[in-house]
Design an enzyme around this catalytic site. Structure first.
Site, PDB file in Angstrom:
ATOM      1  N   ASP A  28       0.843  -1.201   0.000  1.00  0.00           N
ATOM      2  CA  ASP A  28       0.000   0.000   0.000  1.00  0.00           C
ATOM      3  C   ASP A  28       0.878   1.249   0.000  1.00  0.00           C
ATOM      4  O   ASP A  28       2.056   1.199   0.376  1.00  0.00           O
ATOM      5  CB  ASP A  28      -0.954   0.008   1.207  1.00  0.00           C
ATOM      6  CG  ASP A  28      -0.237   0.036   2.547  1.00  0.00           C
ATOM      7  OD1 ASP A  28       0.791  -0.647   2.696  1.00  0.00           O
ATOM      8  OD2 ASP A  28      -0.695   0.756   3.456  1.00  0.00           O
ATOM      9  N   GLU A  52      -0.045  -1.087   5.895  1.00  0.00           N
ATOM     10  CA  GLU A  52       1.081  -0.599   6.704  1.00  0.00           C
ATOM     11  C   GLU A  52       1.017   0.902   6.928  1.00  0.00           C
ATOM     12  O   GLU A  52       1.298   1.402   8.009  1.00  0.00           O
ATOM     13  CB  GLU A  52       2.404  -0.971   6.024  1.00  0.00           C
ATOM     14  CG  GLU A  52       3.621  -0.880   6.946  1.00  0.00           C
ATOM     15  CD  GLU A  52       4.244   0.518   7.034  1.00  0.00           C
ATOM     16  OE1 GLU A  52       5.029   0.756   7.962  1.00  0.00           O
ATOM     17  OE2 GLU A  52       3.936   1.372   6.168  1.00  0.00           O
TER      18      GLU A  52
HETATM   19 ZN   LIG Z   1       6.947   1.949   4.045  1.00  0.00          ZN
END
Ligand SMILES: [Zn+2]
Length: 415
Positions: free
Chosen positions: A112, A180
């Site tokens: 992401d 993340e």
């Molecule tokens: Zn990163």
């Protein structure tokens, strides 16, 4: 560090430097393949907040890994979708690439990015020459190229290059999550479970400048604080009111006083809002805090100081939502053993490592907190993470991959 086409020649067979050199040389000759793979991942946009794009991105990743290792087991493991907001955001792409040495090494990354869908139209994937400090290097631009799609590409190619040359290594478990950049709340259970019995984890986060590795990251505490007071006329009967803004202003000062920059503890009041009109005692206010600490002790001290605070006016109600999103990570003896392998690799190339402790947390913090050995910053060199000028240095990719491959193949416990 020097460019990949000029490795220092004196390295002994079977050493980390020798392994790294073989990988560097192989990948330097395959730069077109690496660049094409990077373009494929960057042009597949994957904002953390767009489930449809994350789903397509996970499919592209899985297909790409299967192409590298036909027959290898690649699956998509769904974590806690309720917390992540969608199954796509909670999904971890997992590939198990068997090796001949004992044990398993986790390669940990995220696909992401912080960039919204459509950024690729304003800032398409491109390759350009950039000159700094008298050196001209080829760099790649595009959303998420540095953080961390180039890291994923070099990690996968590093392992493939070991295999192509018959260099023994432990089994590698590739774990790529999709949340993340928004705290890994949905995927962290999967990441920890999949890493529990591993020898350790190498994190493909950007390495910053050439030669950089990360061996400590501060913990990050995030709090969303809401205050509810009582509205009243500021001129006619101020005493009947209870100001939520005044209470949180007091809290803001208190929170900042808990910082201790000498030991790396910082406190930032990032947002502050409330009230509606100048002549009304504010019935509501909100602030958001970002706290960074190097040690668990400091993290606990600041948290204790925050939560024991109470407003001077008892009619104001204050709620704290949040906590330590990622705990502090400090290098263990096992991390230092990995660093020694990395040092041997680059010393054989006539270079030295640049080891850094940084304020930004990663999923390395999450695994380290679960007792797993971690070395971070194994990804690409470049600059501008989360910014429009983001770039990854293509000319460094073989060298970074060589370093990673050397650590995997010469893992201290892997025999
Ligand atoms: Zn990163």
């Amino acid at each position: 560090m020097s460019s990949v086409d000029q490795p220092r020649p004196v390295v002994c067979a079977g050493t980390p430097a020798h392994t790294g050199t073989l990988v560097r040389q192989r990948l330097a000759a395959q730069s077109d393949v690496l660049n094409a793979d990077l373009e494929r991942l960057v042009t597949t946009e994957t904002p953390s907040t767009d489930p449809g794009s994350l789903g397509r991105g996970a499919d592209v990743l899985a297909r790409w890994v299967r192409q590298r290792w036909p027959g290898v087991e690649v699956e998509q493991v769904v974590g806690d979708a309720t917390v992540a907001g969608s199954p796509e955001a909670a999904t971890v792409v997992r590939a198990e690439i068997p090796g001949s040495l004992p044990g398993t090494v986790v390669l940990l990354g995220h696909h992401d990015t912080v960039f919204d869908t459509g950024t690729i139209e304003q800032r398409p994937f491109s390759i350009a020459e950039q000159t700094w400090e008298g050196r001209t290097r080829r760099v790649a631009h595009g959303p998420g190229v540095f953080d961390m799609k180039a890291g994923i590409v070099l990690g996968v190619h590093a392992i493939a290059a070991l295999d192509a040359q018959g260099i023994p290594r432990p089994t590698v478990r590739l774990l790529i999550n999709a949340d993340e950049e928004v705290g890994s709340l949905g995927s962290r259970g999967v990441l920890v479970k999949q890493s529990e019995h591993a020898l350790g984890a190498l994190v493909l986060e950007p390495g910053g400048c050439t030669g950089t590795l990360k061996y400590a990251r501060k913990g990050v505490g995030l709090w969303d604080v809401n205050a509810t007071g009582i509205a009243s006329h500021a001129g006619l009967d101020p005493e009947r009111g209870a100001s939520a803004i005044h209470a949180l202003a007091d809290l803001a000062c208190h929170a900042v006083s808990l910082a201790d920059p000498a030991v790396g503890t910082t406190v930032n009041v990032g947002t502050f809002s409330g009230g509606g009109r100048a002549n009304v005692v504010a019935p509501a206010a909100r602030l958001e805090l970002d706290v960074r600490a190097r040690t668990v002790r400091e993290a606990e001290r600041v948290e204790g100081g925050l939560l024991s605070w109470s407003p001077a006016d008892p009619r104001v109600r204050v709620t704290f939502d949040g906590g330590w999103n990622r705990p502090p990570w400090q290098a263990t003896d096992a991390t230092h053993a990995l660093i020694r392998v990395a040092e041997q690799a680059v010393a054989g190339w006539g270079l030295s490592l640049d080891l850094r402790e940084v304020g930004g947390a990663s999923d390395g913090n999450v695994l380290a907190d679960a007792g797993i050995t971690v070395l971070d910053g194994m990804g690409a060199s470049g600059d501008g993470a989360h910014a429009a000028h983001e770039y990854a240095v293509l000319d460094d990719m073989p060298e970074r991959a060589g370093l990673l491959a050397a650590v995997v193949a010469h893992w201290p416990c892997a025999g």
